[in-house]
Design a protein around this motif. Sequence first.
Motif, PDB file in Angstrom:
ATOM      1  N   ARG A   3     -24.098 -50.660-112.626  1.00 49.36           N
ATOM      2  CA  ARG A   3     -22.831 -50.974-112.929  1.00 49.36           C
ATOM      3  C   ARG A   3     -22.041 -51.772-111.892  1.00 49.36           C
ATOM      4  O   ARG A   3     -21.382 -52.905-111.949  1.00 49.36           O
ATOM      5  CB  ARG A   3     -22.009 -49.364-112.625  1.00 49.36           C
ATOM      6  CG  ARG A   3     -21.959 -48.802-113.997  1.00 49.36           C
ATOM      7  CD  ARG A   3     -21.073 -47.644-113.981  1.00 49.36           C
ATOM      8  NE  ARG A   3     -21.324 -46.771-115.219  1.00 49.36           N
ATOM      9  CZ  ARG A   3     -21.475 -45.496-115.217  1.00 49.36           C
ATOM     10  NH1 ARG A   3     -21.704 -44.760-114.102  1.00 49.36           N
ATOM     11  NH2 ARG A   3     -21.656 -44.800-116.435  1.00 49.36           N
ATOM     12  N   ALA A   4     -22.393 -51.725-110.492  1.00 48.89           N
ATOM     13  CA  ALA A   4     -22.282 -52.542-109.363  1.00 48.89           C
ATOM     14  C   ALA A   4     -22.567 -53.715-109.805  1.00 48.89           C
ATOM     15  O   ALA A   4     -21.668 -54.971-109.268  1.00 48.89           O
ATOM     16  CB  ALA A   4     -22.720 -52.028-108.242  1.00 48.89           C
ATOM     17  N   VAL A  22     -23.168 -55.542-112.520  1.00 42.20           N
ATOM     18  CA  VAL A  22     -22.122 -56.112-113.677  1.00 42.20           C
ATOM     19  C   VAL A  22     -20.855 -56.236-113.249  1.00 42.20           C
ATOM     20  O   VAL A  22     -20.326 -57.680-113.157  1.00 42.20           O
ATOM     21  CB  VAL A  22     -22.325 -55.208-114.999  1.00 42.20           C
ATOM     22  CG1 VAL A  22     -21.326 -55.614-115.968  1.00 42.20           C
ATOM     23  CG2 VAL A  22     -23.635 -55.292-115.738  1.00 42.20           C
ATOM     24  N   ASN A  23     -20.303 -55.646-112.470  1.00 38.58           N
ATOM     25  CA  ASN A  23     -18.997 -55.525-111.812  1.00 38.58           C
ATOM     26  C   ASN A  23     -19.098 -56.796-111.040  1.00 38.58           C
ATOM     27  O   ASN A  23     -18.047 -57.606-110.965  1.00 38.58           O
ATOM     28  CB  ASN A  23     -18.510 -54.516-111.194  1.00 38.58           C
ATOM     29  CG  ASN A  23     -18.159 -53.597-112.117  1.00 38.58           C
ATOM     30  OD1 ASN A  23     -17.970 -53.547-113.192  1.00 38.58           O
ATOM     31  ND2 ASN A  23     -18.041 -52.202-111.607  1.00 38.58           N
ATOM     32  N   THR A  29     -23.969 -57.759-119.489  1.00 35.84           N
ATOM     33  CA  THR A  29     -24.554 -56.657-120.139  1.00 35.84           C
ATOM     34  C   THR A  29     -25.824 -56.367-119.153  1.00 35.84           C
ATOM     35  O   THR A  29     -26.648 -57.698-119.347  1.00 35.84           O
ATOM     36  CB  THR A  29     -24.885 -56.705-121.557  1.00 35.84           C
ATOM     37  OG1 THR A  29     -23.618 -56.956-122.351  1.00 35.84           O
ATOM     38  CG2 THR A  29     -25.508 -55.453-122.074  1.00 35.84           C
ATOM     39  N   MET A  64     -27.718 -45.903-112.641  1.00 33.65           N
ATOM     40  CA  MET A  64     -26.509 -46.283-113.057  1.00 33.65           C
ATOM     41  C   MET A  64     -25.426 -46.983-112.437  1.00 33.65           C
ATOM     42  O   MET A  64     -24.815 -48.002-112.527  1.00 33.65           O
ATOM     43  CB  MET A  64     -25.776 -44.739-113.673  1.00 33.65           C
ATOM     44  CG  MET A  64     -26.574 -44.531-115.177  1.00 33.65           C
ATOM     45  SD  MET A  64     -26.594 -45.929-116.677  1.00 33.65           S
ATOM     46  CE  MET A  64     -24.930 -45.900-117.015  1.00 33.65           C
ATOM     47  N   PRO A  65     -25.140 -46.189-110.903  1.00 35.07           N
ATOM     48  CA  PRO A  65     -24.131 -46.844-110.280  1.00 35.07           C
ATOM     49  C   PRO A  65     -24.814 -48.501-109.628  1.00 35.07           C
ATOM     50  O   PRO A  65     -23.949 -49.171-109.487  1.00 35.07           O
ATOM     51  CB  PRO A  65     -24.277 -45.849-108.817  1.00 35.07           C
ATOM     52  CG  PRO A  65     -24.795 -44.603-109.274  1.00 35.07           C
ATOM     53  CD  PRO A  65     -25.608 -45.149-110.401  1.00 35.07           C
ATOM     54  N   THR A  66     -25.902 -48.384-109.511  1.00 35.80           N
ATOM     55  CA  THR A  66     -26.463 -49.945-109.177  1.00 35.80           C
ATOM     56  C   THR A  66     -26.174 -50.911-110.156  1.00 35.80           C
ATOM     57  O   THR A  66     -25.886 -52.071-109.929  1.00 35.80           O
ATOM     58  CB  THR A  66     -27.855 -49.773-108.962  1.00 35.80           C
ATOM     59  OG1 THR A  66     -28.203 -48.661-107.720  1.00 35.80           O
ATOM     60  CG2 THR A  66     -28.533 -51.092-108.354  1.00 35.80           C
TER      61      THR A  66
END
Length: 160
Positions: free
Chosen positions: A124-125, A127-128, A152, A120-122
């Motif tokens: 999210r990073a 996409v950001n 996405t 999840m953090p990977t």
Amino acid sequence: MVAVKTPGKPLTVAWCGDSRAYLMERGIAVRLTEDHNKRRVYPPTATYPYGGNRNHITSCLGSDRTDEDVHHRYGHPAIETATREITGPCRLLLASDGVYEPLLDARHCLFTECDGGDLMPTVRALVNLAVDTAVKTSRALDPNQVYADNATALLADLAP
């Protein structure tokens, strides 16, 4: 896009449109899909270095065109599949063009960006970073027209 992993069977992905699937293994990101857009139909050449418009989709879900219609007009099926054996632990990235285009245009390594510990953090990073990169690039071109596409992504750990 659909990805299917059945224990003891090869990984199979099916797609339509310009989302992509990448298998992250042994230090590289292996692209499993081909885009359904005009860039695929008209690839870059010496005369036209950018090729066809990568934002002009040639096949998408919900279209009323049959597989035969799309193949006749653009030279590829409306929906395609690819199968790959998984021989060791790997990651599967499913990403929209709003994720992979700005990152690849800016020469980011997808494997490196997806090589974090927790999923999840990977993702999210990832996409950001894609959105930030798209905004920064568009701002450099025209500060009054800042743009980022829908970004996405899904990241999954797979094992044989």
